[in-house]
Design a protein around this motif. Structure first.
Motif, PDB file in Angstrom:
ATOM      1  N   TYR A  69     -15.015  -8.715  10.267  1.00 27.43           N
ATOM      2  CA  TYR A  69     -13.798  -8.134  10.862  1.00 27.43           C
ATOM      3  C   TYR A  69     -13.807  -6.603  10.847  1.00 27.43           C
ATOM      4  O   TYR A  69     -12.733  -5.994  10.921  1.00 27.43           O
ATOM      5  CB  TYR A  69     -12.567  -8.663  10.125  1.00 27.43           C
ATOM      6  CG  TYR A  69     -12.116 -10.035  10.593  1.00 27.43           C
ATOM      7  CD1 TYR A  69     -11.862 -10.288  11.942  1.00 27.43           C
ATOM      8  CD2 TYR A  69     -11.905 -11.075   9.686  1.00 27.43           C
ATOM      9  CE1 TYR A  69     -11.440 -11.546  12.383  1.00 27.43           C
ATOM     10  CE2 TYR A  69     -11.473 -12.329  10.124  1.00 27.43           C
ATOM     11  CZ  TYR A  69     -11.244 -12.553  11.474  1.00 27.43           C
ATOM     12  OH  TYR A  69     -10.802 -13.793  11.904  1.00 27.43           O
ATOM     13  N   ARG A  75      -6.356  -1.860  10.368  1.00 30.99           N
ATOM     14  CA  ARG A  75      -5.106  -2.607  10.546  1.00 30.99           C
ATOM     15  C   ARG A  75      -4.485  -2.968   9.191  1.00 30.99           C
ATOM     16  O   ARG A  75      -5.210  -3.214   8.222  1.00 30.99           O
ATOM     17  CB  ARG A  75      -5.351  -3.895  11.355  1.00 30.99           C
ATOM     18  CG  ARG A  75      -6.082  -3.663  12.666  1.00 30.99           C
ATOM     19  CD  ARG A  75      -5.285  -2.808  13.651  1.00 30.99           C
ATOM     20  NE  ARG A  75      -4.152  -3.544  14.174  1.00 30.99           N
ATOM     21  CZ  ARG A  75      -4.216  -4.362  15.227  1.00 30.99           C
ATOM     22  NH1 ARG A  75      -5.345  -4.540  15.870  1.00 30.99           N
ATOM     23  NH2 ARG A  75      -3.127  -4.984  15.646  1.00 30.99           N
ATOM     24  N   PRO A  76      -3.150  -3.001   9.118  1.00 32.11           N
ATOM     25  CA  PRO A  76      -2.490  -3.269   7.833  1.00 32.11           C
ATOM     26  C   PRO A  76      -2.815  -4.650   7.250  1.00 32.11           C
ATOM     27  O   PRO A  76      -2.785  -4.830   6.030  1.00 32.11           O
ATOM     28  CB  PRO A  76      -0.991  -3.170   8.164  1.00 32.11           C
ATOM     29  CG  PRO A  76      -0.876  -3.240   9.648  1.00 32.11           C
ATOM     30  CD  PRO A  76      -2.183  -2.725  10.200  1.00 32.11           C
ATOM     31  N   PHE A  77      -3.160  -5.599   8.118  1.00 31.60           N
ATOM     32  CA  PHE A  77      -3.421  -6.964   7.634  1.00 31.60           C
ATOM     33  C   PHE A  77      -4.893  -7.198   7.280  1.00 31.60           C
ATOM     34  O   PHE A  77      -5.269  -8.305   6.899  1.00 31.60           O
ATOM     35  CB  PHE A  77      -2.960  -7.998   8.677  1.00 31.60           C
ATOM     36  CG  PHE A  77      -3.551  -7.793  10.046  1.00 31.60           C
ATOM     37  CD1 PHE A  77      -4.818  -8.276  10.357  1.00 31.60           C
ATOM     38  CD2 PHE A  77      -2.841  -7.119  11.038  1.00 31.60           C
ATOM     39  CE1 PHE A  77      -5.377  -8.095  11.604  1.00 31.60           C
ATOM     40  CE2 PHE A  77      -3.392  -6.932  12.300  1.00 31.60           C
ATOM     41  CZ  PHE A  77      -4.659  -7.413  12.586  1.00 31.60           C
ATOM     42  N   PHE A  78      -5.725  -6.131   7.403  1.00 30.61           N
ATOM     43  CA  PHE A  78      -7.180  -6.296   7.215  1.00 30.61           C
ATOM     44  C   PHE A  78      -7.545  -6.918   5.866  1.00 30.61           C
ATOM     45  O   PHE A  78      -8.311  -7.884   5.800  1.00 30.61           O
ATOM     46  CB  PHE A  78      -7.877  -4.941   7.384  1.00 30.61           C
ATOM     47  CG  PHE A  78      -9.361  -4.982   7.157  1.00 30.61           C
ATOM     48  CD1 PHE A  78     -10.201  -5.604   8.078  1.00 30.61           C
ATOM     49  CD2 PHE A  78      -9.936  -4.395   6.031  1.00 30.61           C
ATOM     50  CE1 PHE A  78     -11.583  -5.633   7.887  1.00 30.61           C
ATOM     51  CE2 PHE A  78     -11.311  -4.429   5.838  1.00 30.61           C
ATOM     52  CZ  PHE A  78     -12.126  -5.047   6.758  1.00 30.61           C
ATOM     53  N   ASN A  79      -6.985  -6.372   4.781  1.00 25.84           N
ATOM     54  CA  ASN A  79      -7.356  -6.864   3.457  1.00 25.84           C
ATOM     55  C   ASN A  79      -6.953  -8.338   3.263  1.00 25.84           C
ATOM     56  O   ASN A  79      -7.761  -9.155   2.808  1.00 25.84           O
ATOM     57  CB  ASN A  79      -6.725  -5.977   2.372  1.00 25.84           C
ATOM     58  CG  ASN A  79      -7.305  -6.285   1.006  1.00 25.84           C
ATOM     59  OD1 ASN A  79      -8.536  -6.317   0.840  1.00 25.84           O
ATOM     60  ND2 ASN A  79      -6.435  -6.559   0.043  1.00 25.84           N
ATOM     61  N   GLY A  80      -5.732  -8.664   3.650  1.00 30.71           N
ATOM     62  CA  GLY A  80      -5.255 -10.045   3.528  1.00 30.71           C
ATOM     63  C   GLY A  80      -6.079 -10.996   4.391  1.00 30.71           C
ATOM     64  O   GLY A  80      -6.393 -12.117   3.976  1.00 30.71           O
ATOM     65  N   LEU A  81      -6.451 -10.516   5.559  1.00 32.83           N
ATOM     66  CA  LEU A  81      -7.259 -11.320   6.484  1.00 32.83           C
ATOM     67  C   LEU A  81      -8.632 -11.628   5.876  1.00 32.83           C
ATOM     68  O   LEU A  81      -9.099 -12.777   5.918  1.00 32.83           O
ATOM     69  CB  LEU A  81      -7.410 -10.552   7.803  1.00 32.83           C
ATOM     70  CG  LEU A  81      -8.289 -11.160   8.892  1.00 32.83           C
ATOM     71  CD1 LEU A  81      -7.744 -12.506   9.353  1.00 32.83           C
ATOM     72  CD2 LEU A  81      -8.393 -10.201  10.080  1.00 32.83           C
ATOM     73  N   ASP A 112      -1.507 -14.923  18.491  1.00 30.18           N
ATOM     74  CA  ASP A 112      -0.290 -15.416  17.839  1.00 30.18           C
ATOM     75  C   ASP A 112       0.050 -16.805  18.383  1.00 30.18           C
ATOM     76  O   ASP A 112       0.379 -16.943  19.557  1.00 30.18           O
ATOM     77  CB  ASP A 112       0.859 -14.437  18.127  1.00 30.18           C
ATOM     78  CG  ASP A 112       2.162 -14.871  17.479  1.00 30.18           C
ATOM     79  OD1 ASP A 112       2.223 -15.983  16.903  1.00 30.18           O
ATOM     80  OD2 ASP A 112       3.134 -14.092  17.565  1.00 30.18           O
ATOM     81  N   GLY A 130      -1.184 -15.412  10.925  1.00 39.49           N
ATOM     82  CA  GLY A 130      -2.049 -15.315   9.739  1.00 39.49           C
ATOM     83  C   GLY A 130      -2.760 -16.612   9.396  1.00 39.49           C
ATOM     84  O   GLY A 130      -3.624 -16.641   8.520  1.00 39.49           O
ATOM     85  N   ARG A 131      -2.392 -17.691  10.080  1.00 36.40           N
ATOM     86  CA  ARG A 131      -3.023 -19.001   9.855  1.00 36.40           C
ATOM     87  C   ARG A 131      -3.265 -19.650  11.211  1.00 36.40           C
ATOM     88  O   ARG A 131      -2.719 -20.700  11.522  1.00 36.40           O
ATOM     89  CB  ARG A 131      -2.132 -19.907   8.975  1.00 36.40           C
ATOM     90  CG  ARG A 131      -1.895 -19.384   7.550  1.00 36.40           C
ATOM     91  CD  ARG A 131      -3.148 -19.410   6.688  1.00 36.40           C
ATOM     92  NE  ARG A 131      -2.874 -18.954   5.309  1.00 36.40           N
ATOM     93  CZ  ARG A 131      -2.931 -17.691   4.911  1.00 36.40           C
ATOM     94  NH1 ARG A 131      -3.223 -16.719   5.780  1.00 36.40           N
ATOM     95  NH2 ARG A 131      -2.688 -17.368   3.657  1.00 36.40           N
TER      96      ARG A 131
END
Ligand code: ADP
Length: 169
Positions: A69, A75-81, A112, A130-131
């Motif tokens: 990735y 992007r703010p969601f990079f770590n969680g992703l 989405d 996210g899923r």
């Protein structure tokens, strides 16, 4: 007298299709695996007429997920992703066919799931971004890079599927 030209014609047709063949990287993310959607997802690509040329199940490391990735690192969601992608088994695949990169994205649906059309994989089978259960390369360059990242050349199998002549004519 007819046999030879027909054979030549068929060969030319096959060569024309061969020239347009492309490959894309598709991954069933840990949520898709845990929800027992592997067969459902594979089935949609298979029934379409695309050909599976590589498949394995792996738990990617966090570092590997970050490589996969890398385009999204700001992007703010990079770590969680990346945490999520490395949280469990992923089914990594390479699918081959005419237009498979672009049409694979159509089969998958919008990023989405709330915006994915019914009939698409994410539209039918997922609810939140996210899923969203599946990844597919977004263009020829990323397809090449992702296939090279996830697979060794010898893991890609060249073969003729007997149905090809019925899929492509
Ligand atoms: P796609 O997977 O459809 O190509 P992107 O490349 O934009 O979409 O994003 C990669 C993945 O990052 C998405 O599939 C999704 O899992 C996750 N993602 C995208 N946007 C968000 C978001 N706003 N919040 C959480 N996760 C997101």
């Amino acid at each position: 007298a007819l046999a030879l030209p027909a054979a030549v014609y068929m060969l030319q047709e096959q060569e024309a299709h061969a020239a347009e063949m492309e490959r894309t990287f598709i991954a069933i993310k840990p949520d898709g695996v845990q929800r027992s959607l592997i067969a459902e997802i594979i089935s949609r690509f298979e029934r379409k007429g695309f050909k599976l040329v590589a498949i394995k199940i792996v738990v990617p490391s966090k570092n590997f997920a970050e490589k996969h990735y890398h385009d999204l690192k700001e992007r703010p969601f990079f770590n969680g992703l990346c945490d999520f992608l490395s949280s469990g088994p992923v089914v990594a695949m390479v699918w081959e066919g005419e237009g498979v990169i672009k049409y694979g994205r159509k089969l998958i649906g919008a990023t989405d799931p709330q915006k994915s059309e019914p009939g698409t994989i994410r539209g039918d089978l997922a609810v939140v971004v996210g899923r969203n259960i599946i990844h597919g390369s977004d263009g020829p360059e990323t397809a090449k890079d992702e296939i090279n990242l996830w697979f060794k050349p010898e893991e890609l199998v060249n073969y003729t599927n007997n149905a090809e002549k019925w899929v492509y004519g």
